[in-house]
Design an enzyme around this catalytic site. Structure first.
Site, PDB file in Angstrom:
ATOM      1  N   TYR A 209       0.726  -1.085   0.150  1.00 48.86           N
ATOM      2  CA  TYR A 209       0.098   0.112  -0.072  1.00 48.86           C
ATOM      3  C   TYR A 209       0.933   1.268   0.191  1.00 48.86           C
ATOM      4  O   TYR A 209       1.677   1.439   1.050  1.00 48.86           O
ATOM      5  CB  TYR A 209      -1.002  -0.051   1.246  1.00 48.86           C
ATOM      6  CG  TYR A 209      -1.854   0.894   1.451  1.00 48.86           C
ATOM      7  CD1 TYR A 209      -2.344   1.927   0.236  1.00 48.86           C
ATOM      8  CD2 TYR A 209      -2.853   0.840   2.521  1.00 48.86           C
ATOM      9  CE1 TYR A 209      -3.288   2.900   0.552  1.00 48.86           C
ATOM     10  CE2 TYR A 209      -3.967   1.882   2.775  1.00 48.86           C
ATOM     11  CZ  TYR A 209      -4.273   2.869   1.867  1.00 48.86           C
ATOM     12  OH  TYR A 209      -5.227   3.532   1.834  1.00 48.86           O
TER      13      TYR A 209
ATOM     14  N   LYS B  27      -1.507  -1.242  -4.070  1.00 54.54           N
ATOM     15  CA  LYS B  27      -2.431  -0.291  -4.076  1.00 54.54           C
ATOM     16  C   LYS B  27      -1.902   1.210  -3.978  1.00 54.54           C
ATOM     17  O   LYS B  27      -1.168   1.518  -3.013  1.00 54.54           O
ATOM     18  CB  LYS B  27      -3.542  -0.601  -2.795  1.00 54.54           C
ATOM     19  CG  LYS B  27      -4.655   0.695  -2.813  1.00 54.54           C
ATOM     20  CD  LYS B  27      -5.233   0.665  -1.495  1.00 54.54           C
ATOM     21  CE  LYS B  27      -6.031   2.122  -1.624  1.00 54.54           C
ATOM     22  NZ  LYS B  27      -6.433   2.531  -0.281  1.00 54.54           N
TER      23      LYS B  27
END
Lengths: 313, 313, 313, 313
Positions: free
Chosen positions: C140, C168
């Site tokens: 992330y 992400k």
């Protein structure tokens, strides 16, 4: 302490730049301020520093201001000239001017606006020294403006090579100041001068081993900084702290300007200039465009702080 | 799309500044490059941008470079002149020069080095416009150098008041680009021009609604950007992405310089200038001091990338 | 496109965490929201993301929320569980919980609060993978919270070694997104999934090659994101841009909260939760302490935006 | 100076967390270290600080470490417990644990990872105080980890309301330290304790008015800090500076770890733990995963520094 043997120690205020109502340089007020600083017993004059609004002055106005300071000083004190600009070629133009006008030393930052490398910063200071080897050169650590912290091993290399005489440290980081002094000792470079630009922590900086101070607020109350320098140099720390704390009450002039309405430069310089206007030294409190000026209420507040806390005014 | 009716749209490369071996401005190479860009079909010329090493050029060299570009252009394309300096009074000197030399538009950043306020930034752009109301003015969003992101409501106010013609956005933030375009629509300011300075995401920027691009890499391969602009303008997104991806392979020239040995400006500009030297347009790959130059191995790598990926060379 | 063959592509909303009036987890509302998202056709569910206030949830509440989502989902969609915490040992506790509860994949940031090195970040992801090799792992990229930008070559090494399934990216930097996609291609890692977390620039991200989106706003209007994903996947860029622009009008709910009175998290989450309360999905708009809540006027404004711009509500 | 009348002044080392070879908490070494610190004459014990690797410890290990310290201390010194976590609800779990285990005071940072507002930070400290009003609460200023500088007027409001007993300042900014002390005086809050966390500038901090120090390096040489505290308290500044400078030579253990190979936390904690292993206090120099360990050469260098500069070892 003789100035001849310890040049660039002690109090070296960054002389403010007064303006006439039409925005032109007010050389009369500038001469008055130089005289006032010398009378107060400061140890040197720093022309064209950040407090002088150097970032706002064209090459022509910079020359005129430096010429006026040097002329009024008439050799009484060492004059240090800021040669602050974005990159080497532009700085070298100011070096040329400073040399021609008779400055004793130079102050330069690292390049800014551009994305540099340590090598490029080091070469920058070497190029400035090469252009004026007869003038002492100070590196100016000013991360808030330049967005780089000067590397201490680089400073020591430059000092060892005779490029740098010293550093003016306005980083506001006590660990950095400490590390500078330690590096100087470790490198056996006792002649390397460490000046602090943080006017509210001069006692702390001297305790750590700094040799002098370049206080913007020294424009308003040079006497206080001369006395503070003496107390610190004499190891009278208790008295030094007490004086520093009184000085810091005066420093409130730099925070009178409403931060919701103006930037930090406008509030700080605006406060200093308002104080000098109130003291009758400057004919106007004007700053360069596009600084937001203090309003009447703020000017009154500055005057009240000056009347309460300035020394011998 | 006629240039007359949509000025300042499309490909407006920031023209690099070539130097002779002695470091002086190489006006012959500069003229060659202007000619090459015009032949490739670009829509305008941006003189004295960051890619032109404007931060390193003295006022005199800036004037000479701008004069050369304007003279060689001979009215064929709109010429946009960077007036980049630390603060308003210094920027105004460059505005004066640009006006005298016949530029069509100006590009200015917010003040830097100094700690400003939104009001002071807004007044800065207003002062520039007031000094040259007949020239279109672009605001330059360049946080990596200026350490400020231009406030979008401020830009809209300045656009509504006729101060700004547009913005050159080199912020690298897709949300900001999107928000600029949305603000323009919401404010019913369709004439406000949004140019991207990010040469590797032109397709994305156009998809979001940008009107043009100011690509440093366009100095190396202007044909590719002209074609990319056409594809994007025609909504041929699949082809646009494919071309953008090929262009990005060429952009590798800007990352050949070893970041352990030089700064990001040196690597980027060094790669572009090495490419133009390899292409026979520039007589040297020299940059302003104190950029670290690329070494022979790096020049060879740049040449190989150019030979593989540049368009129509 | 079959979910079985392309897991973790498409719309994977970060499911918000509803609270009862006493501040406890409102599992009924959470189940309603899961059902609503599945009905809208999303491609996966991201539990315990930043939008779920994961930073505010104790281990116990995290478990309860994840368990509820997995139970309600009943195997219909892949469930991705955030395991976000300061360092490896603490993250591993959440990994253990996610494994025990039956999550399909994990999302972890780099360590934060501590001063790490690239090697330590890389080892962090390897340690997480080693603790749950049967679960897919996503890195992330969230510099606004973690204060580190994930190094792209590191991501490619981790992908090549089977540690990471994808990333992400909530960095908001179009050049970074572009570079991720290019690195994936250059490394011949077509299976590496790139998801964007920037809900206002999904069209731009897909144009650059992203495979999916994790939109906080997707909690409010999942239909719009499902449609946007289809338009982008089908290359209907003109329609995609138009829909994105309408979605961005709805995104205004995240900026209704007065930034002079509350932080960015409070305004953003507060807007989303206010919208879901208005839509009758959540029984309260409550956020974790010490978020400043929206006031009545702000709730009314959110309701009005939702009524105007939400799709199919 | 009696501890009873001036609690939380003087030397309060952040006790390191020793690990067994299998990575579990080494309670024997922890007890030895507590005993060693008490014997050296420190004024308090700070459990679960950043130097204790609190960011890496699970709730269970935190409890065990705190319990061990409190048990070994057996009421001899005040024990301050760090309750450091991302947000209020998670911090409150640690508050509950600290209360149950018998800590005397708490230390909390502002929330991190999330984007907060001044009000939300202030409410965070109020919520912690409300959960344990019988324990003194210290705010921890640690911008390098938390990315927020604690607002001084907020601290004064919280002090005036009885929420905060004091602040631990690890900001490294001398002007901030000065301003804290001045604000305390102006607000007539003499009981508000200002502790510095900067072990290399303790003399400077005390000169400015700090009341104590929380030195990570105090784990290695508590005697030196006890002596430094006495010298500063007695106004023996010359001797204090000399001792501080010798201590700073010892601090070199924190910079032995190669910054090209590990992060700042690994180098710093690795140096401290290597020193304690060398001194026979800790059975291993292990740190939490994924810290990069010092190598043999680095351990030897640490040992040599300790043998040369540590006091009374």
């Amino acid at each position: 302490m003789s100035k001849a043997t310890t040049p660039f120690h002690g109090v070296i205020p960054p002389v403010l730049t007064p303006f006439n109502s039409d925005g032109t340089l007010d050389t009369d007020s500038l001469r008055k301020q130089v005289e006032r600083l010398i009378e107060a017993g400061v140890d040197g004059l720093f022309a064209l520093g950040s407090s002088a609004e150097v970032a706002f002055l064209t090459r022509e106005v910079r020359r005129k201001a430096l010429e006026t300071i040097i002329d009024q000083n008439a050799g009484r004190l060492p004059v240090v000239a800021g040669v602050i600009d974005m990159t080497t070629p532009r700085v070298l133009q100011h070096v040329e001017d400073a040399k021609a006008l008779g400055a004793d030393a130079l102050v330069a930052t690292a390049p800014f606006y551009v994305r540099t490398h340590l090598t490029e910063i080091e070469d920058h200071f070497r190029a400035i020294h090469d252009a004026a080897p007869e003038l002492e050169l100070f590196a100016y650590n000013l991360p808030v403006s330049v967005h780089v912290v000067l590397d201490i091993p680089m400073l020591m290399r430059l000092a060892a090579d005779g490029v740098l005489k010293g550093v003016k440290d306005s980083g506001g980081n006590d660990g950095y100041t400490r590390a500078l002094v330690a590096a100087r000792r470790d490198a056996d470079l006792a002649e390397f001068v460490v000046l602090t630009g943080s006017e509210m922590t001069v006692d702390m900086a001297y305790l750590a081993g700094c040799d002098g101070v370049v206080p913007g607020l020294g424009n308003v109350d040079p006497y206080a900084y001369v006395e503070l320098n003496d107390l610190c140099t004499d190891g009278k720390w208790k008295e030094a702290v007490a004086l520093q704390e009184r000085i810091n009450k005066l420093m409130a002039v730099a925070f009178v300007g409403d931060s919701g309405r103006m930037g930090g430069s406008a509030a700080g310089l605006g406060g200093f200039k308002s104080a000098l206007h109130h003291l009758g030294v400057f004919t106007t409190p004007l700053m360069s465009p596009t600084h937001v000026p203090l309003n009447d209420e703020e000017h009154a507040k500055v005057a009240s702080i000056v009347d309460t806390y300035a020394h011998g005014v």
